[in-house]
Design an enzyme around this catalytic site. Structure first.
Site, PDB file in Angstrom:
ATOM      1  N   HIS A  94       0.883  -1.125   0.394  1.00 22.05           N
ATOM      2  CA  HIS A  94      -0.106  -0.152  -0.228  1.00 22.05           C
ATOM      3  C   HIS A  94       0.627   1.490  -0.096  1.00 22.05           C
ATOM      4  O   HIS A  94      -0.035   2.105   1.066  1.00 22.05           O
ATOM      5  CB  HIS A  94      -1.329   0.201   0.742  1.00 22.05           C
ATOM      6  CG  HIS A  94      -1.867  -1.434   0.949  1.00 22.05           C
ATOM      7  ND1 HIS A  94      -3.183  -1.278   0.902  1.00 22.05           N
ATOM      8  CD2 HIS A  94      -1.506  -2.240   1.428  1.00 22.05           C
ATOM      9  CE1 HIS A  94      -3.529  -2.263   0.701  1.00 22.05           C
ATOM     10  NE2 HIS A  94      -2.066  -3.525   1.652  1.00 22.05           N
ATOM     11  N   SER A 115      16.947  20.829 -16.890  1.00 19.50           N
ATOM     12  CA  SER A 115      15.238  22.434 -17.469  1.00 19.50           C
ATOM     13  C   SER A 115      16.201  23.196 -18.242  1.00 19.50           C
ATOM     14  O   SER A 115      17.074  23.426 -17.814  1.00 19.50           O
ATOM     15  CB  SER A 115      14.977  22.179 -16.102  1.00 19.50           C
ATOM     16  OG  SER A 115      14.176  23.431 -16.308  1.00 19.50           O
ATOM     17  N   LYS A 161      17.997  21.279 -12.177  1.00 16.89           N
ATOM     18  CA  LYS A 161      17.006  19.924 -12.253  1.00 16.89           C
ATOM     19  C   LYS A 161      17.653  19.061 -12.986  1.00 16.89           C
ATOM     20  O   LYS A 161      18.736  19.730 -14.002  1.00 16.89           O
ATOM     21  CB  LYS A 161      15.999  20.719 -13.427  1.00 16.89           C
ATOM     22  CG  LYS A 161      15.008  21.348 -12.716  1.00 16.89           C
ATOM     23  CD  LYS A 161      14.156  20.646 -11.410  1.00 16.89           C
ATOM     24  CE  LYS A 161      13.502  19.246 -12.139  1.00 16.89           C
ATOM     25  NZ  LYS A 161      12.261  19.741 -12.489  1.00 16.89           N
ATOM     26  N   GLU A 164       9.478   8.026 -17.221  1.00 13.04           N
ATOM     27  CA  GLU A 164       8.376   9.290 -17.147  1.00 13.04           C
ATOM     28  C   GLU A 164       8.276   8.476 -18.814  1.00 13.04           C
ATOM     29  O   GLU A 164       7.416   8.421 -19.596  1.00 13.04           O
ATOM     30  CB  GLU A 164       9.263  10.539 -17.224  1.00 13.04           C
ATOM     31  CG  GLU A 164       9.313  10.611 -16.185  1.00 13.04           C
ATOM     32  CD  GLU A 164       9.381  12.658 -15.693  1.00 13.04           C
ATOM     33  OE1 GLU A 164       8.875  13.346 -16.175  1.00 13.04           O
ATOM     34  OE2 GLU A 164      10.622  12.736 -15.679  1.00 13.04           O
TER      35      GLU A 164
END
Ligand code: ARG
Length: 469
Positions: free
Chosen positions: A164, A285, A291, A298
């Site tokens: 969970h 980025s 970043k 992704e």
């Protein structure tokens, strides 16, 4: 009006008064995507002329000339000196045009006897997917190999195991990594099993009802490396379950990558800080100089959605098609080609990312016991003292509650307080209140203890042997 359908290089059209409308031609055209089957089409034709020879429709000299012409055509295709034209409807028409250019209209015009584009395309897609299944299996095996190597490298490192998404019980990082290897191994098995159904040749089924020329379909099947011809000509030309099953396996591989991708994305966050991504496998980025983004993970997650779309689009196309061939079936190719292209670009990047992940060992070990993840060990220790599990669960629950109230970890509760919760909680319980002890105790089949993880590595090494550095 164009020449497609009625012009000199069309495969049909003599019963039509004029050529097809430009709009129909534009809609119908598939050569811009089925051209990737050109080599398979030529291989199919070379096999087919053998069966024409064997049945007496070609002389040996004619067969030799045709075969030489087909080899020449193949060279031209591979060198790019023969390409599809705007007026070619599909790969079959384009290649017939090419063959006639080389062998002449009379001899080239004999080749189409006893076959249809329906049995041709059903065969070519199987030939193509068979090769792609090998390519994908190799790439998946590479990833399994990397997972096993990373697991070997990190034996003995504990981390929080979750259910969970909450801390549950400590596990070895190796055990967790191998949990991502096994589904991929099953995907490899699925590809092998798929091959049993894919490895049959529809050639000879004709348009739908079989051929009248006495051609032996075993010749084509053998030449193209299929195990045997298909058994029913209607089924052979009308079914695409072999393509759908391949797409399902591709989608499942995508899903299996995506599940791991999701963890990698979370693990790379400042809050988790479990891993660092290698510079070569992460991105920056354009506006935020600090970043470092997990783009590969992704994209894996995003492409899993795309692969599911490829599968469901095809399934929707197949649903409700009456027997036998329907032109709808032309729509099987782009989605499955997309699935192939997606996995062949995704898997190497994903494998590189996993191969270069840097694990923050201290952080993983620090968090392994957090969230009272050793509570099950306390309960099971009580069971070993012959306390019924129901009571053991309740006693341990009280201990956890005491810890929460007093802001303590399980092992920090004083002996007297333990005894006050239950007389069964003697100081010996501390033996199991370590992450190492907890992991070691889970030595049952498939457990996270070292010997069981080593068993898995040994089994996986048979499938994905260690790479030479
Ligand atoms: N381009 C077609 C396909 O992909 C080839 C078969 C065409 N057959 C036909 N009868 N028009 O299915």
């Amino acid at each position: 009006m164009t020449s497609q359908g009625s012009g000199s290089n069309a495969l049909w059209g003599s019963r039509f008064e004029g050529g097809p409308s430009d709009a129909l031609v534009a809609l119908s055209r598939s050569v811009h995507f089925d051209w990737r089957l050109a080599n398979y089409d030529i291989a199919g034709t070379r096999a087919h002329i053998k069966s024409l020879l064997s049945a007496g429709y070609l002389t040996t000299a004619e067969h030799e000339k045709l075969d030489r012409s087909l080899v020449e055509l193949q060279d031209r295709v591979n060198q790019g000196s023969f390409v599809a034209k705007q007026s070619d409807e599909d790969v079959h028409s384009a290649l017939e045009r090419g063959l006639i250019e080389i062998a002449g209209a009379e001899l080239g015009g004999k080749v189409r006897a006893g076959r249809s584009r329906n049995d041709q395309i059903a065969t070519l897609i199987r030939s193509y997917l068979r090769d792609q299944a090998n390519v994908i299996a190799t790439l998946v095996t590479d990833l399994v190999e990397v997972l096993v190597s990373r697991a070997e490298e990190h034996l003995g490192v504990a981390m929080p195991g979750r259910t969970h998404f909450q801390h549950a019980q400590p596990v070895q990082l190796s055990h967790h990594l191998l949990a991502h290897a096994w589904p991929l191994v099953r995907d490899l098995e699925r590809l092998q099993d798929w091959l049993k159904r894919a490895n049959l040749s529809p050639y000879g089924a004709g348009a739908l009802a079989g051929n009248t020329l006495g051609l032996d379909p075993n010749i084509v099947a053998r030449e193209l490396g299929f195990v045997a011809p298909t058994q029913n000509s209607i089924d052979a030309t009308a079914s695409r379950d072999v393509v759908a099953e391949f797409s399902f396996i591709a989608a499942l591989i995508g899903i299996n990558l995506s599940r791991f991708a999701e963890e990698i994305i979370i693990w790379a966050s400042a809050e988790f800080d479990y891993i660092k991504l290698h510079d070569a496998y992460s991105t920056g980025s354009s506006i935020m100089p600090q970043k470092k983004n997990p783009d590969i993970a992704e994209l894996a997650r995003g492409k899993a959605g795309r692969l599911i779309g490829d599968l469901t689009g095809l399934l929707a196309t197949l649903k409700g098609l009456p027997l036998a061939y329907n032109r709808d079936l032309q729509e099987d190719k782009e989605p499955v080609f997309d699935a192939v292209d997606t996995l062949t670009v995704l898997l190497p990047a994903f494998t590189g990312m996993v191969a270069t992940l840097e694990f923050n060992r201290n952080r993983l070990e620090l968090l392994a016991p957090a969230g009272f993840s050793l509570a099950t060990d306390v309960a099971e220790w009580l069971v070993k003292q012959r306390v019924p599990f129901r009571d053991a669960h309740e006693i341990t629950g009280k201990l956890v509650s005491y810890c929460e109230q007093h802001n303590l970890e399980l092992h920090e509760v004083p002996d007297a307080e333990m005894a006050a919760i239950s007389t069964h909680l003697t100081p010996e319980v501390r033996d199991v209140l370590t992450v190492g002890g907890s992991i070691k105790a889970r030595a049952g089949a498939g457990g996270t203890a070292l010997p069981r993880v080593l068993d898995q590595i040994a089994a996986l090494r048979k499938i994905a042997p260690k790479r030479e550095a």
